[in-house]
Scaffold this motif. Structure first.
Motif, short mmCIF file in Angstrom:
data_model
loop_
_atom_site.label_atom_id
_atom_site.label_comp_id
_atom_site.label_asym_id
_atom_site.label_seq_id
_atom_site.Cartn_x
_atom_site.Cartn_y
_atom_site.Cartn_z
N MET A 336 -6.78 -2.32 8.43
CA MET A 336 -7.37 -3.44 9.17
C MET A 336 -6.26 -4.44 9.49
SD MET A 336 -10.74 -4.15 6.87
CE MET A 336 -9.99 -3.82 5.30
N VAL A 337 -6.17 -4.85 10.72
CA VAL A 337 -5.11 -5.80 11.10
C VAL A 337 -5.66 -6.88 12.03
CG1 VAL A 337 -3.24 -4.11 10.95
CG2 VAL A 337 -4.43 -4.43 13.13
N ASP A 338 -4.94 -7.97 12.07
CA ASP A 338 -5.00 -8.87 13.22
C ASP A 338 -4.01 -8.27 14.21
OD1 ASP A 338 -4.62 -10.78 15.16
OD2 ASP A 338 -4.63 -12.47 13.75
N HIS A 339 -4.53 -7.78 15.35
CA HIS A 339 -3.67 -7.05 16.27
C HIS A 339 -2.70 -7.96 17.03
CE1 HIS A 339 -2.28 -3.56 18.40
NE2 HIS A 339 -3.18 -2.79 17.81
N SER A 340 -2.70 -9.24 16.75
CA SER A 340 -1.52 -10.05 17.09
C SER A 340 -0.51 -9.59 16.05
CB SER A 340 -1.81 -11.54 16.94
OG SER A 340 -2.80 -11.91 17.86
N ILE A 341 0.20 -8.53 16.36
CA ILE A 341 0.63 -7.56 15.37
C ILE A 341 1.75 -8.04 14.46
CG2 ILE A 341 2.39 -6.27 16.64
CD1 ILE A 341 -0.63 -4.76 14.79
N PHE A 342 2.52 -9.02 14.88
CA PHE A 342 3.54 -9.53 13.96
C PHE A 342 2.89 -10.18 12.74
CE2 PHE A 342 6.39 -8.83 17.46
CZ PHE A 342 7.55 -8.41 16.82
N ARG A 343 1.67 -10.67 12.93
CA ARG A 343 0.98 -11.25 11.78
C ARG A 343 0.66 -10.16 10.76
NH1 ARG A 343 -3.58 -14.36 15.30
NH2 ARG A 343 -2.17 -15.63 16.57
N ALA A 344 0.39 -8.95 11.27
CA ALA A 344 0.01 -7.88 10.36
C ALA A 344 1.20 -7.41 9.54
CB ALA A 344 -0.59 -6.73 11.14
N PHE A 345 2.32 -7.27 10.18
CA PHE A 345 3.45 -6.65 9.48
C PHE A 345 4.46 -7.66 8.97
CE2 PHE A 345 1.65 -3.29 12.09
CZ PHE A 345 1.39 -2.37 11.10
N ASN A 346 4.35 -8.91 9.36
CA ASN A 346 5.31 -9.90 8.88
C ASN A 346 4.67 -11.10 8.21
OD1 ASN A 346 6.50 -8.44 11.39
ND2 ASN A 346 8.25 -9.15 10.19
N LYS A 347 3.35 -11.23 8.30
CA LYS A 347 2.72 -12.41 7.70
C LYS A 347 1.55 -12.06 6.78
CE LYS A 347 4.27 -15.54 11.26
NZ LYS A 347 3.98 -16.60 12.22
N GLY A 348 1.25 -10.78 6.67
CA GLY A 348 0.28 -10.37 5.66
C GLY A 348 -1.10 -9.98 6.15
N ALA A 349 -1.37 -10.06 7.47
CA ALA A 349 -2.74 -9.80 7.96
C ALA A 349 -3.01 -8.30 8.03
CB ALA A 349 -2.94 -10.45 9.32
N LEU A 350 -3.12 -7.71 6.85
CA LEU A 350 -3.26 -6.27 6.77
C LEU A 350 -4.13 -5.92 5.56
CD1 LEU A 350 -0.31 -3.87 7.35
CD2 LEU A 350 -1.78 -3.51 5.39
N GLY A 351 -5.16 -5.14 5.79
CA GLY A 351 -6.00 -4.67 4.70
C GLY A 351 -6.29 -3.19 4.87
N MET A 352 -6.94 -2.59 3.88
CA MET A 352 -7.14 -1.14 3.94
C MET A 352 -8.57 -0.76 3.65
SD MET A 352 -3.85 0.21 1.86
CE MET A 352 -2.21 -0.36 2.28
N LEU A 353 -9.04 0.22 4.41
CA LEU A 353 -10.30 0.89 4.14
C LEU A 353 -9.96 2.34 3.81
CD1 LEU A 353 -13.40 1.41 4.29
CD2 LEU A 353 -13.10 1.72 6.75
N LYS A 354 -10.26 2.76 2.59
CA LYS A 354 -9.94 4.13 2.19
C LYS A 354 -11.20 4.98 2.28
CE LYS A 354 -5.87 3.32 -0.59
NZ LYS A 354 -5.29 3.20 -1.94
N VAL A 355 -11.11 6.02 3.09
CA VAL A 355 -12.26 6.90 3.29
C VAL A 355 -11.94 8.25 2.66
CG1 VAL A 355 -13.72 8.02 5.00
CG2 VAL A 355 -12.85 5.70 5.43
N THR A 356 -12.83 8.71 1.80
CA THR A 356 -12.63 10.00 1.15
C THR A 356 -13.69 10.98 1.63
OG1 THR A 356 -13.98 9.22 -0.70
CG2 THR A 356 -11.60 9.03 -0.93
N GLY A 357 -13.35 12.26 1.56
CA GLY A 357 -14.31 13.29 1.97
C GLY A 357 -13.60 14.39 2.72
N PRO A 358 -14.37 15.38 3.19
CA PRO A 358 -13.76 16.53 3.86
C PRO A 358 -13.19 16.16 5.23
CG PRO A 358 -16.16 16.65 3.95
CD PRO A 358 -15.84 15.49 3.07
N GLU A 359 -12.12 16.82 5.59
CA GLU A 359 -11.51 16.59 6.90
C GLU A 359 -12.32 17.28 7.98
OE1 GLU A 359 -7.39 16.73 7.41
OE2 GLU A 359 -6.93 16.65 5.27
N ASP A 360 -12.17 16.79 9.19
CA ASP A 360 -12.76 17.45 10.34
C ASP A 360 -11.68 17.56 11.40
OD1 ASP A 360 -14.00 18.20 12.68
OD2 ASP A 360 -15.85 17.11 12.22
N LYS A 361 -11.06 18.75 11.47
CA LYS A 361 -9.89 18.93 12.32
C LYS A 361 -10.23 18.86 13.80
CE LYS A 361 -6.68 19.85 9.16
NZ LYS A 361 -5.48 19.02 8.97
N ILE A 362 -11.51 18.99 14.12
CA ILE A 362 -11.90 18.86 15.53
C ILE A 362 -11.81 17.40 15.95
CG2 ILE A 362 -13.73 19.23 17.23
CD1 ILE A 362 -12.59 21.81 16.08
#
Lengths: 513, 262
Positions: A336-362
């Motif tokens: 998850m980011v603020d897509h004013s993207i320097f905020r995401a990678f240089n100021k901390g606006a970055l979070g994570m959603l971890k999804v588990t389960g089987p892959e779907d290659k299609i």
């Protein structure tokens, strides 16, 4: 954590007998119990039993049943409201001023609703009458109040809730409009109270309720202004000049860098529908909220009634909100980011959603072998002039702990959370012969960037890594972290080593193409 | 004026007088001047401040205890709730049937005092509380100038204190560098009561929900204020307006003032 999803099938009840209401209450209590770590459980249970009797007692004179609101800290959300009648909902909140972590090694005096940033999530129903009790901790230095955007009335409750340290104010309002609303402190100077973290979300559910989903989470962005630059260690005071110039050092989700990263990531399983209640406290920045690798199936624009579909990035104004919903179809870590993207990678606006389960290659194949095409060629980007921050000497373990955070904010997007990189594009840092062979070379790559063909663990790579704007301590920490992670050979890099390499010309581009 | 003060002092029993002067570090003469309050616009008239004297230091626990001993109605367990909340002198301990400050707190500023108690103390010394105008006039001095508010770091240094919680008791008085007037602790130690703390133009809603504060806050901003970046002063005005006269807070004390110069 959010295991109450199967417990809300009660909308099929069609009788409005007392028996029904009792079932609702029982369901609500069990839902509250399902919220592990929810301190209000006991309070909730207690108030439920009193509210049952209150209802019986007062129904004759037409008063509303009294319910104690369930409040949750981010990223948790109180359970959906299942009653189909209005209630008098009591909300008790305490304002607290406390020093908490802004980033690893960085502390800040936050002003809070309920002891955390953002403030507790409040959930009420359209037509409810809310009794709001705002207490200001005796330890506070400042008076505080609350302006709830869900309130119809001058000031949104601010004047009525203006509270000196060690006091409690009470006011009431009726929830006329459903929607997701920001609340914040509005005491002079307003910008500073918001800038120190005094905001949160209140959801007024429509009478018909929201559609059923599997997971609900609470994510709120805010910008912070510190005397020291991003990452500069120690207790950082509020910087008025930067706030007025709207130049934040930190733009973060849920009150600190990494609040939704790693083990604190929010989770879901493949096939589930996720609803994010997204708020933006500001005080200044407007958020371009985006989840990398997902498309929002539905967005309640600005937290109101308007539905938009198939949205990539939704604007969340300062002092505004949005509700996003999406089904997760494939496993992985979704950033998850603020897509004013320097905020995401240089100021901390970055979070994570971890999804588990089987892959779907299609739906998503993963990386398939192909030739790298990089139109940027050998260009490297230097983002800023990092200056050495004044920091204490860290132990190796402290370096690893802080380096992990640097990694998550700067390296993870390409080299991946397991350090394996992406085949043919981004070389692995895990069990990396190239990395372990020459620490100074690794320092040089972080300082100056790197382009051209290299061979790592027997595989050839020919791509570009830009210089990363990190100071000596951050580079030392992140390399020490990587060297002691992902099956690497261990070792330690000191800021002095980095400083030495900083003074060396970028000579170690032996294969510079 | 000088003669008047001396005449007054002659009526105070010498023993009491000696005791007080030992504990009291005296008053600073503040010459007349003008200043532009926070809430007025740039072209608004300046507020004049007549010559007055101000205690060089906030009143300490030791000084306030002496007052309470002489005026038992201001004892912690005797004061009417109309004049002070329950937390009145909350940090004093009971020993020998009396509440008193612990020995280590004697030179710390007295806190948990209501406006009524502070005013009564000052009156007992033939003084009064300073007005907001007087207090702010002295508070805008730096170490070297009457008006140091434009000096680099002046505001930030004050804000740094505001950013610390009031979990611990404040430090002892008089340990900081005196300002231009020779006055200590105007910033960085405690909030202080003023005589007219609730007469300023900020309402509880700090923006614009009533007609009285239109000049100060416009549309949630502060465009009408003299120096919208003077957050430190905003916070003082905001803090004062949250008070009632009987409130007793963990970071709120006072000092006294008197008319004229010596």
């Amino acid at each position: 954590m959010f295991s109450f999803k199967s417990q809300f099938n009660i909308k099929t009840f069609n009788s409005k007998t007392l028996n029904f209401k009792t079932k609702v209450l029982v369901t609500m209590v069990s839902a509250a119990l399902a919220l592990v770590s929810c301190a209000q459980v006991a309070e909730q249970s207690a108030s439920q039993s009193t509210s049952s009797s209150a209802k019986k007692d007062t129904s004759a004179i037409g008063q509303l049943p009294v319910i104690q609101a369930v409040l949750t800290h981010a990223p948790n959300v109180p359970p959906p409201i299942t009653r189909n009648y209005a209630a008098k909902v009591v909300i008790n909140v305490e304002t607290q001023e406390k020093v908490m972590r802004m980033a690893d090694g960085v502390d800040y005096m936050f002003w809070t609703f309920g002891g955390q940033v953002p403030g507790q999530f409040m959930r009420v129903r359209e037509g409810d009458e809310v009794e709001f009790n705002l207490s200001n901790s005796p330890d506070s230095k400042m008076p505080h109040n609350i302006d709830l955007h869900a309130v119809t009335g001058a000031g949104g409750g601010a004047a009525s809730s203006f509270t000196a340290p060690g006091h409690t104010s009470t006011f009431s309002f009726k929830t006329l409009n459903p929607g997701l609303y920001v609340y914040h402190c509005a005491t002079a100077p307003v910008g500073m109270h918001i800038g120190n973290g005094m905001y949160g979300l209140i959801l007024v559910e429509p009478k018909a309720g929201l559609s059923k989903v599997d997971r609900e989470y609470y994510v709120m962005q805010g910008d912070f202004y510190t005397k020291g630059k991003y990452g500069e260690a120690g207790l950082q005071p509020f910087d008025m000049e930067k706030a007025i110039k709207e130049q934040p050092d930190y733009v973060v989700f849920n009150g600190s860098v990494g609040a939704l990263n790693g083990e604190k990531a929010i989770t879901a399983k493949v096939g589930e529908t996720v609803r994010l209640f997204v708020g933006n406290g500001g005080p200044n920045m407007v958020s371009s909220f985006h989840v990398i690798g997902e498309i929002f199936d539905k967005v309640y624009v600005e937290g109101g009634k308007l539905e938009n579909h198939n949205v990539q990035t939704t604007l969340v104004p300062a002092g505004g909100a949005a509700i996003t919903e999406f089904k997760v179809d494939v496993p992985g870590t979704f950033i998850m980011v603020d897509h004013s993207i320097f905020r995401a990678f240089n100021k901390g606006a970055l979070g994570m959603l971890k999804v588990t389960g089987p892959e779907d290659k299609i739906i998503y194949s993963g990386k398939q072998a192909d030739k790298v095409y990089l139109p940027e060629g050998s260009a490297t980007q230097s983002i800023a002039n990092p200056t050495a921050a004044v920091v204490k000497t860290l132990t190796k373990d402290e370096q690893i702990a802080q380096g992990k955070n640097v990694f998550e904010n700067n390296c993870l997007a390409c080299h991946q959370s397991n350090g394996e990189g992406i085949p043919n594009a981004f070389p692995p840092l895990a069990k990396s012969d190239f990395l372990n062979a020459d620490h100074d070379r690794a320092i040089g790559i972080l300082l100056h960037g790197r382009s051209g063909p290299i061979t790592v663990n027997g595989k050839n790579f020919d791509s570009v890594m830009p210089a990363i704007a990190l100071n000596n301590e951050q580079i030392a920490n992140v390399l020490t972290y990587v060297l002691n992670s992902f099956g690497n050979n261990g070792g330690q890099v000191t800021p002095a080593q980095v400083d030495k390499q900083r003074k060396v010309a970028p000579a170690n581009s032996d294969n510079h193409g | 004026m000088l003669r008047y003060c001396l005449a007054l002092m002659m009526f105070i029993p010498p023993s009491t007088w000696g005791q007080d002067s030992m504990a009291n570090h005296g008053m600073a003469n503040i010459t007349a001047g003008e200043y532009r309050p926070l809430y007025l616009s740039f072209d608004s008239p300046l507020v004049s401040v007549a010559p007055f004297k101000l205690d060089k230091q906030p009143i300490t626990n030791r000084e306030f205890q002496q007052f309470v001993v002489k005026n038992p109605k201001w004892q912690r367990d005797a004061v009417p709730s109309l004049f002070a909340e329950n937390a009145y002198l909350n940090h004093w301990e009971k020993s020998a049937n009396q509440y008193q400050p612990s020995a280590t707190d004697l030179e710390k500023p007295v806190i948990y005092v209501s406006w009524y108690a502070a005013q009564a103390y000052c009156q007992a010394q033939q003084k009064r509380l300073p007005t907001v105008a007087e207090w702010e006039y002295v508070a805008q001095a730096s170490f070297t100038q009457k008006d140091g508010s434009q000096e680099k770091d002046y505001n930030q240094n004050i804000l740094d204190w505001y950013a610390k919680a009031a979990k611990q008791q404040p430090a002892e008085v008089g340990k900081d560098e005196a300002n231009y007037w020779g006055v200590h602790n105007m910033h960085g130690l405690i909030w202080e009561w003023t005589e007219d703390f609730n007469s300023n133009l900020i309402s509880g809603e700090s923006r614009d929900d009533s007609s009285v504060n239109k000049d100060l806050y416009c549309a949630s901003g502060s465009a009408g204020a003299v120096n919208p970046s003077d957050y430190a002063a905003f916070m003082r005005y905001g803090f004062r307006s949250s008070l009632n006269a009987k409130f007793t807070l963990s970071s709120l004390g006072f000092r006294c003032a008197a008319d004229g110069n010596d």
